[in-house]
Design a protein around this motif. Structure first.
Motif, PDB file in Angstrom:
ATOM      1  N   ASN A  69       0.799  -1.226   0.000  1.00  0.00           N
ATOM      2  CA  ASN A  69       0.000   0.000   0.000  1.00  0.00           C
ATOM      3  C   ASN A  69       0.836   1.282   0.000  1.00  0.00           C
ATOM      4  O   ASN A  69       0.290   2.370   0.125  1.00  0.00           O
ATOM      5  N   MET A  70       2.139   1.165  -0.165  1.00  0.00           N
ATOM      6  CA  MET A  70       2.982   2.360  -0.150  1.00  0.00           C
ATOM      7  C   MET A  70       2.614   3.370  -1.244  1.00  0.00           C
ATOM      8  O   MET A  70       2.637   4.568  -0.985  1.00  0.00           O
ATOM      9  N   PRO A  71       2.257   2.962  -2.460  1.00  0.00           N
ATOM     10  CA  PRO A  71       1.844   3.970  -3.444  1.00  0.00           C
ATOM     11  C   PRO A  71       0.621   4.783  -2.981  1.00  0.00           C
ATOM     12  O   PRO A  71       0.560   5.992  -3.187  1.00  0.00           O
ATOM     13  N   ILE A 126      -1.318  10.022  -0.468  1.00  0.00           N
ATOM     14  CA  ILE A 126      -1.869  10.769   0.668  1.00  0.00           C
ATOM     15  C   ILE A 126      -0.820  11.719   1.237  1.00  0.00           C
ATOM     16  O   ILE A 126      -1.101  12.889   1.507  1.00  0.00           O
ATOM     17  N   TYR A 127       0.414  11.223   1.392  1.00  0.00           N
ATOM     18  CA  TYR A 127       1.486  12.081   1.904  1.00  0.00           C
ATOM     19  C   TYR A 127       1.659  13.301   1.004  1.00  0.00           C
ATOM     20  O   TYR A 127       1.785  14.424   1.473  1.00  0.00           O
ATOM     21  N   TYR A 128       1.690  13.073  -0.313  1.00  0.00           N
ATOM     22  CA  TYR A 128       1.902  14.203  -1.218  1.00  0.00           C
ATOM     23  C   TYR A 128       0.751  15.197  -1.182  1.00  0.00           C
ATOM     24  O   TYR A 128       0.964  16.396  -1.289  1.00  0.00           O
ATOM     25  N   GLY A 129      -0.465  14.723  -1.019  1.00  0.00           N
ATOM     26  CA  GLY A 129      -1.579  15.658  -0.846  1.00  0.00           C
ATOM     27  C   GLY A 129      -1.359  16.563   0.351  1.00  0.00           C
ATOM     28  O   GLY A 129      -1.525  17.784   0.285  1.00  0.00           O
ATOM     29  N   ARG A 130      -0.925  15.969   1.458  1.00  0.00           N
ATOM     30  CA  ARG A 130      -0.659  16.744   2.678  1.00  0.00           C
ATOM     31  C   ARG A 130       0.552  17.657   2.516  1.00  0.00           C
ATOM     32  O   ARG A 130       0.558  18.784   2.996  1.00  0.00           O
TER      33      ARG A 130
END
Length: 123
Positions: free
Chosen positions: A82-84, A89-93
């Motif tokens: 599930n890392m992608p 999600i990380y990049y959205g934040r």
């Protein structure tokens, strides 16, 4: 057989070496090694790692901005399919945080230049 996983120990050393303002020289050295670049000024790096205190329940290992790049480094000791999704999600934040830190409006008539994403999963 069931394994007990301590999710806290896995990223401590990686964050200790690369996740703090005081470690920009290490970040620059690893970035150059991973990308075949030759940046020399660690002042060009702006650490923007997500911490639990800013985004409750959402943190990543190391992220920073250099030139027009925004690398995200996730150290993994085990495979996670599930890392992608987590990276998305990380990049959205991270982009939320980036837009909050600049004066330009994404609703204006002027194009806002953003750093491009670059994810590295380090096993």
């Amino acid at each position: 057989m069931q394994f007990n996983i301590n999710r806290e120990y896995k990223d401590r050393l990686f964050k200790l070496l690369f996740g703090k303002e005081s470690q920009k020289a290490n970040v620059l050295s690893l970035y150059n090694a991973l990308n075949g670049t030759d940046y020399t000024k660690d002042d060009d790096i702006e650490i923007n790692t997500l911490e639990d205190t800013i985004y409750i329940g959402m943190k990543n290992d190391v992220s920073f901005i250099i030139d027009d790049h925004m690398p995200l480094w996730e150290q993994q000791s085990t495979f996670n399919p599930n890392m992608p999704v987590r990276g998305l999600i990380y990049y959205g934040r991270l982009y939320d945080k980036f837009f909050a830190s600049i004066d330009d409006s994404i609703y204006g008539r002027t194009l806002v230049k953003i750093p491009h994403s670059e994810i590295h999963y380090l096993l």
